[in-house]
Design a protein around this motif. Structure first.
Motif, mmCIF file in Angstrom:
data_model
loop_
_atom_site.group_PDB
_atom_site.id
_atom_site.type_symbol
_atom_site.label_atom_id
_atom_site.label_comp_id
_atom_site.label_asym_id
_atom_site.label_seq_id
_atom_site.Cartn_x
_atom_site.Cartn_y
_atom_site.Cartn_z
ATOM 1 N N LYS A 21 -2.743 -15.529 2.448
ATOM 2 C CA LYS A 21 -3.381 -14.821 3.566
ATOM 3 C C LYS A 21 -3.022 -13.348 3.535
ATOM 4 C CE LYS A 21 -3.766 -18.742 6.671
ATOM 5 N NZ LYS A 21 -3.307 -19.387 7.904
ATOM 6 N N ASP A 22 -1.758 -13.041 3.231
ATOM 7 C CA ASP A 22 -1.337 -11.643 3.098
ATOM 8 C C ASP A 22 -2.144 -10.944 2.011
ATOM 9 O OD1 ASP A 22 0.636 -11.795 5.066
ATOM 10 O OD2 ASP A 22 2.258 -12.158 3.629
ATOM 11 N N ALA A 24 -5.152 -11.659 0.834
ATOM 12 C CA ALA A 24 -6.537 -11.446 1.270
ATOM 13 C C ALA A 24 -6.626 -10.246 2.213
ATOM 14 C CB ALA A 24 -7.079 -12.700 1.947
ATOM 15 N N LYS A 25 -5.684 -10.139 3.135
ATOM 16 C CA LYS A 25 -5.648 -9.008 4.069
ATOM 17 C C LYS A 25 -5.444 -7.694 3.309
ATOM 18 C CE LYS A 25 -3.081 -7.350 8.084
ATOM 19 N NZ LYS A 25 -1.914 -7.591 8.944
ATOM 20 N N GLU A 26 -4.564 -7.697 2.311
ATOM 21 C CA GLU A 26 -4.312 -6.502 1.512
ATOM 22 C C GLU A 26 -5.571 -6.054 0.779
ATOM 23 O OE1 GLU A 26 0.120 -8.276 0.785
ATOM 24 O OE2 GLU A 26 -1.194 -8.065 -0.954
ATOM 25 N N GLN A 27 -6.325 -7.009 0.250
ATOM 26 C CA GLN A 27 -7.559 -6.683 -0.465
ATOM 27 C C GLN A 27 -8.579 -6.039 0.470
ATOM 28 O OE1 GLN A 27 -7.954 -6.875 -3.730
ATOM 29 N NE2 GLN A 27 -5.909 -7.696 -3.961
ATOM 30 N N LYS A 28 -8.710 -6.571 1.682
ATOM 31 C CA LYS A 28 -9.648 -6.008 2.655
ATOM 32 C C LYS A 28 -9.231 -4.601 3.066
ATOM 33 C CE LYS A 28 -11.040 -10.444 4.547
ATOM 34 N NZ LYS A 28 -10.949 -11.370 5.688
ATOM 35 N N THR A 29 -7.940 -4.406 3.299
ATOM 36 C CA THR A 29 -7.430 -3.086 3.688
ATOM 37 C C THR A 29 -7.683 -2.071 2.583
ATOM 38 O OG1 THR A 29 -5.742 -4.066 5.102
ATOM 39 C CG2 THR A 29 -5.361 -1.809 4.376
ATOM 40 N N ASP A 46 2.288 1.300 3.440
ATOM 41 C CA ASP A 46 2.265 -0.148 3.695
ATOM 42 C C ASP A 46 3.512 -0.810 3.117
ATOM 43 O OD1 ASP A 46 -0.248 0.172 4.851
ATOM 44 O OD2 ASP A 46 -1.338 -0.619 3.110
#
Length: 150
Positions: A21-22, A24-29, A46
């Motif tokens: 989940k981390d 996936a969030k990093e990729q979106k950011t 970050d």
């Protein structure tokens, strides 16, 4: 990955799911950031924020690893990778830090990906347990990181 005592597959552990989940969030950011310079500066912020969130021992280890890696190999770009500090060359992860607490491990780890130029014969270490970062350990990390990007 979790297995039961009988050896059957149980699925990903809670820690592994959280790391995914981390990531996936990093990729979106990263995708939302505008210029390359902004991406690099914000990615390092970050990493520093993630290190600051860590508990005592992990935080101290991660701070020292970050300082040594960035000083020894300025070509490496800090970024988060699965919720942990990592260092990339041309967008590809070369080395990374894993906290003991996040993965409920006995020790933190400094790991190197297959992008790291650490090849030595037909077998070489790609991960190192960290319990303390002494001046000798800092020297060894610096040498490994320099070699990894050579």
């Amino acid at each position: 990955m979790g297995k039961t005592e009988s050896g059957t597959y149980e699925g990903f552990s809670a820690e592994e799911r959280a790391a995914m989940k981390d990531h996936a969030k990093e990729q979106k950011t990263a995708a939302r950031r505008s210029s390359r310079a902004d991406k690099a500066a914000e990615a390092e912020q970050d990493v520093l924020a993630k290190i600051a969130e860590m508990k005592d021992t992990d935080r101290v280890l991660a701070e020292r690893v970050h300082a040594v890696v960035t000083a020894s190999a300025p070509t490496l770009a800090p970024k988060l990778w699965y919720g942990m500090p990592a260092y990339a060359l041309d967008g590809k992860i070369v080395c990374f830090f894993q906290s003991a607490e996040k993965f409920k491990a006995r020790y933190a780890t400094l790991g190197f990906s297959d992008q790291a130029n650490l090849d030595e014969g037909t077998m070489w270490p790609a991960g190192f347990a960290l319990t303390e970062v002494t001046p000798e350990v800092e020297e060894r990390i610096g040498a490994l990181v320099k070699r990894a990007v050579s």
